[in-house]
Design an enzyme around this catalytic site. Structure first.
Site, PDB file in Angstrom:
ATOM      1  N   SER A  94     -13.093   8.202 -12.198  1.00  0.00           N
ATOM      2  CA  SER A  94     -13.357   6.781 -12.049  1.00  0.00           C
ATOM      3  C   SER A  94     -13.968   6.018 -12.925  1.00  0.00           C
ATOM      4  CB  SER A  94     -14.121   6.707 -10.572  1.00  0.00           C
ATOM      5  OG  SER A  94     -13.181   6.832  -9.667  1.00  0.00           O
TER       6      SER A  94
ATOM      7  N   LYS B  40     -12.293   3.244 -14.464  1.00  0.00           N
ATOM      8  CA  LYS B  40     -11.947   2.131 -13.748  1.00  0.00           C
ATOM      9  C   LYS B  40     -12.504   0.733 -14.384  1.00  0.00           C
ATOM     10  CE  LYS B  40     -11.829   4.504  -9.054  1.00  0.00           C
ATOM     11  NZ  LYS B  40     -12.350   4.654  -8.026  1.00  0.00           N
TER      12      LYS B  40
ATOM     13  N   TYR C 247      -2.244   5.617 -12.620  1.00  0.00           N
ATOM     14  CA  TYR C 247      -3.591   5.574 -12.359  1.00  0.00           C
ATOM     15  C   TYR C 247      -4.120   7.087 -12.238  1.00  0.00           C
ATOM     16  CZ  TYR C 247      -7.680   6.030  -9.034  1.00  0.00           C
ATOM     17  OH  TYR C 247      -8.753   6.384  -8.574  1.00  0.00           O
TER      18      TYR C 247
ATOM     19  N   TYR D 220     -20.723   2.705  -5.936  1.00  0.00           N
ATOM     20  CA  TYR D 220     -19.870   2.850  -4.476  1.00  0.00           C
ATOM     21  C   TYR D 220     -21.333   2.571  -3.469  1.00  0.00           C
ATOM     22  CZ  TYR D 220     -16.431   5.096  -7.132  1.00  0.00           C
ATOM     23  OH  TYR D 220     -15.572   5.373  -8.179  1.00  0.00           O
TER      24      TYR D 220
ATOM     25  N   VAL E 228     -15.712  11.579 -10.121  1.00  0.00           N
ATOM     26  CA  VAL E 228     -15.839  12.800  -9.678  1.00  0.00           C
ATOM     27  C   VAL E 228     -15.806  14.078 -10.631  1.00  0.00           C
ATOM     28  CG1 VAL E 228     -15.194  12.182  -7.136  1.00  0.00           C
ATOM     29  CG2 VAL E 228     -13.420  12.755  -8.987  1.00  0.00           C
TER      30      VAL E 228
HETATM   31  O1  DON Z   1      -8.721   8.423  -7.015  1.00  0.00           O
HETATM   32  C1  DON Z   1      -9.715   9.321  -7.165  1.00  0.00           C
HETATM   33  O2  DON Z   1     -10.052  10.089  -5.945  1.00  0.00           O
HETATM   34  C2  DON Z   1      -9.957  10.133  -8.477  1.00  0.00           C
HETATM   35  N1  DON Z   1      -9.027   9.963  -9.128  1.00  0.00           N
HETATM   36  C3  DON Z   1     -11.311   9.123  -9.005  1.00  0.00           C
HETATM   37  C4  DON Z   1     -12.364   9.301  -7.812  1.00  0.00           C
HETATM   38  C5  DON Z   1     -13.666   9.262  -8.464  1.00  0.00           C
HETATM   39  O3  DON Z   1     -13.756   9.737  -9.504  1.00  0.00           O
HETATM   40  C6  DON Z   1     -14.764   8.650  -7.623  1.00  0.00           C
HETATM   41  N2  DON Z   1     -15.885   8.368  -8.480  1.00  0.00           N
HETATM   42  N3  DON Z   1     -16.900   9.049  -7.924  1.00  0.00           N
END
Ligand code: DON
Length: 607
Positions: free
Chosen positions: A64, A67, A189, A241, A259
């Site tokens: 993320s 983003k 994505y 978040y 993550v």
């Molecule tokens: O879309 C997802 O769930 C992962 N590719 C990214 C989520 C993420 O990194 C949340 N951040 N803490």
């Protein structure tokens, strides 16, 4: 001896390494294979110095953290209005994978949750998904300063199990947030999240945002400054978040977690921070990453609301040409005069990032000194950037001082887009802006020339046509004849007298009073000064050798009075009086030889 700052980072790394709570992400199976002990901290300064401690070479997927950068790309590629109609900027207070859509419009609440991020990915420039993917790679590379690679294993693992994101993508299609094939955007994505980075890459990405969108090492503009503040805003309110409120309260830096175990934190105008530790808390944020940022914020007082840069710090030094005259050796009568007047040429050494409050402080100091000032030299060597509003205030001040016959020039800004671009963007048509010199000596010499050209002592300030180097050795009667055909013309401060590239103009200009700069246009609307000419000198004389385009532009640096003779008229007289042609060409050849010798010396020096 190791830098004390590096020692601090090493000790912090050792201290935070003791934290072992949290667990590896497992909803993307491949992520559960990370080593929980991996841990790295990197802080990057705005001039690109990296202080790192930990597993420096260990790559991991950006997830993320990509983003905000892709959101910035969407803003830059599609414009703020287009994007704002499809993605909100409100914190959702929900987890990253929540389906938080505006009930009326279906628009994701913000670009940091998955729904908003998938929408951002669908908006980057590109005629099809493959072109968009190449744009995504370009954008990320512009922030890391190097090409990153796709972790195919993680990508396939996420594409295979990302059912929730597929549902979100179809919802976005349903509400008209995504125009094209939602699955194609979603695959981009997933790939964007699977790009491999190191924690140093993250720190350089954060430092680029801290540096108003300009990469601190490559100097390339990764994102226009007007979008940087928007990206930082959503990072500050939504980047962590449903921990965003506590984060802003405890740490106080725009940030983004992933993550994969990464975190970036941005201290605008000061630092970029990148951290990697894959042990996550229940909200999907790196446990050690949060602890590290809390500690750095506390230890260095980096909380964004604690940071009050004192505008006066922008003016690091002040001195005059009495302290630092130009290195040339003027004739005695000039030297004595310049010694008496040199205090009226004032250097202001500027420092750091110039925002409107700093610009207001600079202008206030200049106005307080103006009463006894002939020229200001703004030394930009330590300036890291200028906002558009600050550039506009400085430029309006320059014009106002010019109207009072006070010049304002810049030095040592060459090659730095973060300084030059804002000063160029605020110019009205026909305004050449600040005269810029590569070093202070050239600038102070120019100011001295202008000072001399304005002095009342006619012995120094004015020269007759007969004093011109071109007419040395010509008889008085012939000089009188030349005087009779010469046209007198006066030029205002800053007026352009000749333009490089002009064709057909064969006028030769003889300076009676005032001084001019001969400049050659360079890339990006900049100028390189090649000569400063004063009374008794001439320009445009190459026209005597025949029809050709003007090789340089000439600007009046003060009120300039010239006598002008067209080369065709000189040719007519010279055809009747060959002695005139011989003497003029001899003088011209001697002058050109001297210039050639000077150029050779420069080339030898540069070599
Ligand atoms: O879309 C997802 O769930 C992962 N590719 C990214 C989520 C993420 O990194 C949340 N951040 N803490």
């Amino acid at each position: 001896m190791l830098s004390p700052f590096q020692i601090y980072i090493d000790e912090l790394h050792a201290q935070i390494s003791k934290f072992d709570s949290g667990k590896l992400a497992d909803y993307i199976p491949e992520l559960s294979k990370a080593d929980p002990n991996w841990f790295g901290i990197c802080v990057v300064t705005l001039d690109g110095v990296a202080y790192s401690s930990g597993d420096t070479e260990q790559p991991f997927t950006i997830q993320s953290i990509s983003k905000p950068f892709i959101y910035g790309a969407a803003l830059s590629d599609r414009g703020r209005n287009f994007v704002s109609r499809r993605i909100g900027v409100e914190p959702s207070g929900d987890a990253f994978n929540s389906i938080s859509l505006n009930p009326q419009t279906g628009a994701p609440l913000n670009p940091m949750i998955n729904a908003g991020a998938i929408a951002s990915t669908s908006m980057v420039e590109g005629d099809d998904a493959e072109a968009q993917w190449r744009q995504i790679e370009r954008v990320i590379a512009s922030f890391t300063g190097r090409q990153t690679i796709l972790d195919e294993t993680v990508y396939r693992s996420e594409s295979k199990t990302g059912f929730r994101n597929r549902a979100i993508a179809w919802m976005l299609k349903n509400f008209g947030i995504i125009d094209g094939d939602p699955m194609a955007s979603l695959e981009n994505y997933f790939r964007q999240c699977s790009l491999q980075v190191t924690f140093q890459d993250l720190a350089y990405m954060a430092a680029t945002l801290a540096n108003h969108g300009v990469h601190p090492l490559t100097g390339a503009t990764a994102l226009p400054a007007e979008h940087v503040e928007r990206v930082l805003s959503v990072m500050a309110t939504c980047g962590m978040y449903d921990y965003a409120g506590s984060w802003l309260y405890e740490v106080g830096m725009p940030a983004k977690s992933g993550v994969g175990g990464g975190i970036i934190a941005v201290v605008p105008g000061r630092f970029g921070i990148g951290i990697f530790s894959p042990l996550l808390d229940e909200k999907g944020n790196s446990v050690r990453g949060i602890e590290t940022c809390k500690q750095i914020s506390r230890d260095f007082g980096l909380h964004v609301f604690a940071h009050t840069s004192n505008p006066s710090s922008v003016l690091s030094r002040f001195y005059t040409a009495a302290d630092a005259p130009s290195r040339r050796q003027p004739p005695l009568e000039l030297r004595l005069y310049l010694q008496q007047q040199a205090h009226r040429i004032k250097y202001l050494c500027l420092n750091g990032f110039i925002a409107i409050d700093s610009a207001e402080y600079i202008v206030r100091q200049m106005r307080a000194m103006a009463i006894d000032t002939h020229s200001f030299i703004l030394d930009m060597h330590k300036v890291t950037g200028i906002t558009i509003s600050a550039a506009r205030l400085l430029n309006v001040t320059r014009i106002s001082f010019n109207e009072q016959d006070i010049s304002v020039v810049c030095t040592r800004s060459h090659g730095r887009a973060a300084v030059i671009d804002p000063l160029t963007k605020v110019l009205q048509k026909g305004d050449r802006g600040f005269l810029r010199f590569t070093d202070n000596d050239l600038a102070v010499e120019w100011c001295e020339n202008r000072l001399v050209s304005m002095v009342n002592n006619t012995e120094i300030a004015t020269r007759a046509l007969a004093d011109s180097t071109l007419f040395r050795g010509i008889s008085i009667p012939l000089l009188q004849q030349l005087e009779s055909i010469a046209v007198q013309q006066t030029f205002a401060v800053g007026e352009q007298i000749l333009a490089a590239g002009d064709m057909g103009d064969r006028r030769v200009f003889f300076i009676e009073s005032g001084c001019v700069s001969v400049v050659i246009p360079t890339e990006g609307g900049n100028y390189q000064r090649i000569a400063a000419l004063g009374p008794g000198m001439e320009f445009g004389e190459m026209a005597l050798l025949g029809q050709a385009t003007r090789s340089a532009s000439v600007y009046a640096d003060s009120v300039v009075q010239c006598r002008i003779i067209d080369a065709a008229d000189l040719d007519s007289i010279a055809n009747l009086l060959p002695e005139l042609k011989i003497v003029m060409l001899q003088n011209l050849a001697g002058d050109l030889a001297a210039r050639l010798r000077g150029a050779n010396q420069w080339i030898a020096a540069l070599a």
